[in-house]
Design an enzyme around this catalytic site. Sequence first.
Site, PDB file in Angstrom:
ATOM      1  N   CYS A   5     -21.827  -5.336  14.951  1.00  0.00           N
ATOM      2  CA  CYS A   5     -21.085  -6.777  15.286  1.00  0.00           C
ATOM      3  C   CYS A   5     -22.026  -6.766  15.397  1.00  0.00           C
ATOM      4  O   CYS A   5     -22.752  -8.078  14.861  1.00  0.00           O
ATOM      5  CB  CYS A   5     -19.847  -6.975  15.372  1.00  0.00           C
ATOM      6  SG  CYS A   5     -18.312  -5.216  15.263  1.00  0.00           S
ATOM      7  N   CYS A  64     -17.492  -2.268   7.942  1.00  0.00           N
ATOM      8  CA  CYS A  64     -16.107  -2.572   7.659  1.00  0.00           C
ATOM      9  C   CYS A  64     -15.722  -4.079   6.390  1.00  0.00           C
ATOM     10  O   CYS A  64     -14.987  -4.699   6.408  1.00  0.00           O
ATOM     11  CB  CYS A  64     -16.268  -3.292   9.245  1.00  0.00           C
ATOM     12  SG  CYS A  64     -16.985  -4.797   9.504  1.00  0.00           S
TER      13      CYS A  64
HETATM   14 FE1  FES Z   1     -17.486  -5.483  11.637  1.00  0.00          FE
HETATM   15 FE2  FES Z   1     -16.736  -6.690  14.009  1.00  0.00          FE
HETATM   16  S1  FES Z   1     -15.750  -4.947  13.595  1.00  0.00           S
HETATM   17  S2  FES Z   1     -18.886  -7.239  12.327  1.00  0.00           S
END
Ligand code: FES
Length: 160
Positions: free
Chosen positions: A106, A33
């Site tokens: 995460c 992400c």
């Molecule tokens: Fe990437 Fe949570 S969506 S750290």
Amino acid sequence: MSDSNLQSALSNPQNLGEMADADAVGTVGSPDCGDMVRMWLKYKDKDGKKVIDKASFQSFGCQTAIAVASLATELIRGKTKEEALLMSAEELSAPLGPLPPMKIHCGQMVEGALKAALEAEQGTSSAHMSAPSHIGPTLADSLNAAGKTAGKIKIVLQTS
Ligand code: FES
């Protein structure tokens, strides 16, 4: 994932921010992400053992990463480096309940930042225990600075 625990971790995140007198720093970026977490650690001697006195974090990440990082900085206090190294992302995020599949990375990113900080400190002499002065005001600046300087900062790009 428990929404109430997530909300309470987010409304009052613990140990948020840089630690000026840290003994070690670890930073991890997630290729999933593009988010990043940095964690600072400070040790102390307790009963002849070196334990984590306090930890803090900075996150350019999603709310789950912030919540897990906040919990992690509390959970690792008083632990030895060896004990903290054994903590998994699941343990660090346990108060939130099981993370949904989209959010597992995460917690893993927080675990990675913690391990990077724990390992960054290994082998450094006590004469150089203060945080590197080249840490920039943002994680991105820090990453750039750390890339040019060999120091105690360890940057790990996770391969999940
Ligand atoms: Fe990437 Fe949570 S969506 S750290």
